[in-house]
Design an enzyme around this catalytic site. Sequence first.
Site, PDB file in Angstrom:
ATOM      1  N   ARG A 123     -15.331  11.524  13.667  1.00 26.94           N
ATOM      2  CA  ARG A 123     -14.394  10.597  14.342  1.00 26.94           C
ATOM      3  C   ARG A 123     -14.451   9.172  13.797  1.00 26.94           C
ATOM      4  NH1 ARG A 123     -16.043  13.628  18.961  1.00 26.94           N
ATOM      5  NH2 ARG A 123     -14.456  15.174  19.395  1.00 26.94           N
ATOM      6  N   LYS A 145      -4.043   1.515   5.654  1.00 25.80           N
ATOM      7  CA  LYS A 145      -3.296   2.777   5.576  1.00 25.80           C
ATOM      8  C   LYS A 145      -4.066   3.737   4.683  1.00 25.80           C
ATOM      9  CE  LYS A 145       1.493   1.466   6.390  1.00 25.80           C
ATOM     10  NZ  LYS A 145       2.858   1.387   5.814  1.00 25.80           N
ATOM     11  N   GLU A 187       3.972  -4.125  -7.390  1.00 25.64           N
ATOM     12  CA  GLU A 187       3.644  -4.490  -5.999  1.00 25.64           C
ATOM     13  C   GLU A 187       3.415  -6.001  -5.883  1.00 25.64           C
ATOM     14  OE1 GLU A 187       3.999  -2.347  -3.597  1.00 25.64           O
ATOM     15  OE2 GLU A 187       3.240  -0.364  -4.136  1.00 25.64           O
ATOM     16  N   LYS A 229      -0.234 -10.000   2.110  1.00 27.52           N
ATOM     17  CA  LYS A 229      -0.368  -8.714   2.811  1.00 27.52           C
ATOM     18  C   LYS A 229      -1.140  -8.893   4.110  1.00 27.52           C
ATOM     19  CE  LYS A 229      -1.021  -3.879   2.765  1.00 27.52           C
ATOM     20  NZ  LYS A 229      -1.051  -2.623   2.039  1.00 27.52           N
ATOM     21  N   GLU A 239       2.407  -1.103  12.090  1.00 22.09           N
ATOM     22  CA  GLU A 239       3.798  -0.986  11.670  1.00 22.09           C
ATOM     23  C   GLU A 239       4.751  -0.663  12.823  1.00 22.09           C
ATOM     24  OE1 GLU A 239       4.332   0.448   7.626  1.00 22.09           O
ATOM     25  OE2 GLU A 239       6.241   1.309   8.193  1.00 22.09           O
ATOM     26  N   ARG A 243       5.733  -4.889   9.559  1.00 20.61           N
ATOM     27  CA  ARG A 243       4.946  -4.389   8.418  1.00 20.61           C
ATOM     28  C   ARG A 243       5.781  -3.554   7.459  1.00 20.61           C
ATOM     29  NH1 ARG A 243      -1.186  -1.933   8.047  1.00 20.61           N
ATOM     30  NH2 ARG A 243      -1.003  -1.301   5.879  1.00 20.61           N
ATOM     31  N   ASN A 247       7.288  -2.218   2.483  1.00 21.09           N
ATOM     32  CA  ASN A 247       7.818  -1.007   1.851  1.00 21.09           C
ATOM     33  C   ASN A 247       9.110  -1.237   1.104  1.00 21.09           C
ATOM     34  OD1 ASN A 247       6.107   1.310   2.301  1.00 21.09           O
ATOM     35  ND2 ASN A 247       6.396   0.867   4.466  1.00 21.09           N
ATOM     36  N   HIS A 250      10.312   1.308  -1.381  1.00 15.55           N
ATOM     37  CA  HIS A 250       9.434   2.478  -1.312  1.00 15.55           C
ATOM     38  C   HIS A 250      10.162   3.742  -0.865  1.00 15.55           C
ATOM     39  CE1 HIS A 250       6.327  -0.433  -1.994  1.00 15.55           C
ATOM     40  NE2 HIS A 250       5.346   0.425  -1.830  1.00 15.55           N
ATOM     41  N   HIS A 254       9.505   6.587  -3.145  1.00 21.85           N
ATOM     42  CA  HIS A 254       8.831   7.823  -2.730  1.00 21.85           C
ATOM     43  C   HIS A 254       9.704   9.028  -3.048  1.00 21.85           C
ATOM     44  CE1 HIS A 254       6.015   5.698   0.390  1.00 21.85           C
ATOM     45  NE2 HIS A 254       5.616   5.517  -0.847  1.00 21.85           N
ATOM     46  N   HIS A 267       3.323   5.339  -9.118  1.00 22.71           N
ATOM     47  CA  HIS A 267       3.824   4.779  -7.858  1.00 22.71           C
ATOM     48  C   HIS A 267       4.504   3.423  -8.094  1.00 22.71           C
ATOM     49  CE1 HIS A 267       4.005   3.802  -3.616  1.00 22.71           C
ATOM     50  NE2 HIS A 267       3.391   2.666  -3.855  1.00 22.71           N
TER      51      HIS A 267
HETATM   52  P1  NAD Z   1      -4.418   5.637  -9.236  1.00 18.45           P
HETATM   53  O1  NAD Z   1      -5.415   5.598  -8.171  1.00 18.45           O
HETATM   54  O2  NAD Z   1      -3.895   6.967  -9.643  1.00 18.45           O
HETATM   55  O3  NAD Z   1      -5.014   4.884 -10.499  1.00 18.45           O
HETATM   56  C1  NAD Z   1      -4.233   4.811 -11.654  1.00 18.45           C
HETATM   57  C2  NAD Z   1      -4.972   5.356 -12.893  1.00 18.45           C
HETATM   58  O4  NAD Z   1      -5.900   4.385 -13.360  1.00 18.45           O
HETATM   59  C3  NAD Z   1      -5.770   6.613 -12.636  1.00 18.45           C
HETATM   60  O5  NAD Z   1      -5.718   7.435 -13.762  1.00 18.45           O
HETATM   61  C4  NAD Z   1      -7.185   6.064 -12.447  1.00 18.45           C
HETATM   62  O6  NAD Z   1      -8.175   7.002 -12.695  1.00 18.45           O
HETATM   63  C5  NAD Z   1      -7.202   4.966 -13.463  1.00 18.45           C
HETATM   64  N1  NAD Z   1      -8.138   3.877 -13.236  1.00 18.45           N
HETATM   65  C6  NAD Z   1      -8.480   3.327 -12.050  1.00 18.45           C
HETATM   66  N2  NAD Z   1      -9.223   2.240 -12.257  1.00 18.45           N
HETATM   67  C7  NAD Z   1      -9.372   2.103 -13.596  1.00 18.45           C
HETATM   68  C8  NAD Z   1     -10.042   1.184 -14.419  1.00 18.45           C
HETATM   69  N3  NAD Z   1     -10.654   0.110 -13.901  1.00 18.45           N
HETATM   70  N4  NAD Z   1     -10.020   1.365 -15.744  1.00 18.45           N
HETATM   71  C9  NAD Z   1      -9.351   2.440 -16.285  1.00 18.45           C
HETATM   72  N5  NAD Z   1      -8.697   3.343 -15.553  1.00 18.45           N
HETATM   73  C10 NAD Z   1      -8.708   3.171 -14.228  1.00 18.45           C
HETATM   74  O7  NAD Z   1      -3.121   4.765  -8.864  1.00 18.45           O
HETATM   75  P2  NAD Z   1      -2.932   3.340  -8.188  1.00 18.45           P
HETATM   76  O8  NAD Z   1      -1.752   2.772  -8.848  1.00 18.45           O
HETATM   77  O9  NAD Z   1      -4.196   2.567  -8.154  1.00 18.45           O
HETATM   78  O10 NAD Z   1      -2.573   3.704  -6.694  1.00 18.45           O
HETATM   79  C11 NAD Z   1      -1.428   4.447  -6.381  1.00 18.45           C
HETATM   80  C12 NAD Z   1      -1.652   5.167  -5.084  1.00 18.45           C
HETATM   81  O11 NAD Z   1      -1.845   4.200  -4.047  1.00 18.45           O
HETATM   82  C13 NAD Z   1      -0.479   6.021  -4.659  1.00 18.45           C
HETATM   83  O12 NAD Z   1      -0.967   7.244  -4.172  1.00 18.45           O
HETATM   84  C14 NAD Z   1       0.153   5.225  -3.546  1.00 18.45           C
HETATM   85  O13 NAD Z   1       0.830   6.027  -2.624  1.00 18.45           O
HETATM   86  C15 NAD Z   1      -1.033   4.552  -2.943  1.00 18.45           C
HETATM   87  N6  NAD Z   1      -0.724   3.322  -2.202  1.00 18.45           N
HETATM   88  C16 NAD Z   1      -1.264   3.186  -0.970  1.00 18.45           C
HETATM   89  C17 NAD Z   1      -1.048   2.037  -0.257  1.00 18.45           C
HETATM   90  C18 NAD Z   1      -1.711   1.838   1.077  1.00 18.45           C
HETATM   91  O14 NAD Z   1      -1.374   0.881   1.778  1.00 18.45           O
HETATM   92  N7  NAD Z   1      -2.666   2.676   1.429  1.00 18.45           N
HETATM   93  C19 NAD Z   1      -0.270   1.009  -0.806  1.00 18.45           C
HETATM   94  C20 NAD Z   1       0.271   1.176  -2.075  1.00 18.45           C
HETATM   95  C21 NAD Z   1       0.017   2.352  -2.765  1.00 18.45           C
HETATM   96  N1  GLY Z   2       1.854  -0.507   1.309  1.00 20.49           N
HETATM   97  C1  GLY Z   2       2.556  -0.686   2.547  1.00 20.49           C
HETATM   98  C2  GLY Z   2       1.675  -1.027   3.686  1.00 20.49           C
HETATM   99  O1  GLY Z   2       0.486  -1.184   3.536  1.00 20.49           O
HETATM  100  O2  GLY Z   2       2.145  -1.157   4.773  1.00 20.49           O
END
Ligand code: NAD
Ligand code: GLY
Length: 366
Positions: A123, A145, A187, A229, A239, A243, A247, A250, A254, A267
Amino acid sequence: MHINHTLNVDLGERSYPIYIGSELLDQADLIARHIHGQSALIVSNDTVAPLYLEAVQQALDSKQIRQDKIILADGEQHKTMASVESILDLLLSSRHDRRSTIIALGGGVIGDIAGFAASIYQRGVNFIQIPTTLLSQVDSSVGGKTGVNHPLGKNMIGAFYQPQCVIADIASLRTLPRRELSAGLAEVIKYGLICDAGFFDWLEINIGGLLAGDEELLAQAVLVSCQNKARVVELDEREGGLRAILNLGHTFGHAIETTMGYGKWLHGEAVAAGMVMAIDLSIREGSIDEQVRQRGVALLKQAALPVNPPPEMTVEQFLDAMAIDKKNVDGKIKLILLRALGEAFVTDQYSHEKLLQTLTARPVAP
Ligand code: NAD
Ligand code: GLY
């Protein structure tokens, strides 16, 4: 060069610091300060672990913290319940208790998966974000999130769960591939478009240096993005309304990610094309003028980002995928539109005709 900023996300008892600096992974005290029990599980992937796992392990060793690790396969296509289950299996089989801490070491994919596992294990256990991509440093590690994808929809399974802290080591961006740096800049540019016109001006001046990996500029971009943010999340953590402006682009983005297959479009790339579509619809709705599109498209192009959706994607595919979105209520697709450069709003009061025009009138960029 020594970069060092600390920013607080003010959420009452769920408040936490964001540390933005250089060589932070070597600072054992920084990590250890936020570990409450005697044990931790580091979650990473097979790209990031060879680069940064040892530094984190050494930091924990120096504080006598018992540690396990789990190295997932890299990629958005592994942001699944199966990955979460493998983390839960390890936590249970290694007898991690409620005082254990889960440490996400990687980009947004790892942060979202590990955070979701932390939110449901017994939990809820402590959770630390160590984001290593620009995108995760400016966005996904902040705000709580967490979650995974479903074949029918992106991020459809998840929870709001805030970390104990975020440690954004700018030095870790040195190994980030150029395409991923650009994806993160999408972003960053988003904050300028939705709520910070002054930051957009700054980005127009500094985009070259950011792309070239100038660490002072990157740290400044991470700081201002996180400030923006944090301000939005503090006003609307779960949200209820505001919030959703985070997006921008997005819903379109998406749809691109889901339809093209997770991992094909990054992304940030899908968000970039989606933001141009949101700008296009805002112009059709008469809420902004053509100049915003010109500036937005120019900056995104300079950041080496796509400004058009995939040519093979049909209107029907867009509408199908957009129908599965967490913002939708009673079957209505909510969208984020712009009222000005630096001012976004959430609405379902737009003309369906004009949405169809935006979806068909591609490419929209000049
Ligand atoms: P990712 O986590 O896939 O990382 C991108 C690539 O870079 C991967 O191949 C990873 O292994 C590599 N990598 C990471 N750090 C590195 C480094 N220092 N050196 C070399 N390679 C490295 O992608 P991302 O762009 O970081 O994140 C995208 C994800 O985040 C999506 O799933 C998206 O939906 C999510 N997201 C979530 C939120 C949220 O609020 N939770 C907000 C925006 C995006
Ligand atoms: N990336 C959108 C949010 O965190 O709300």
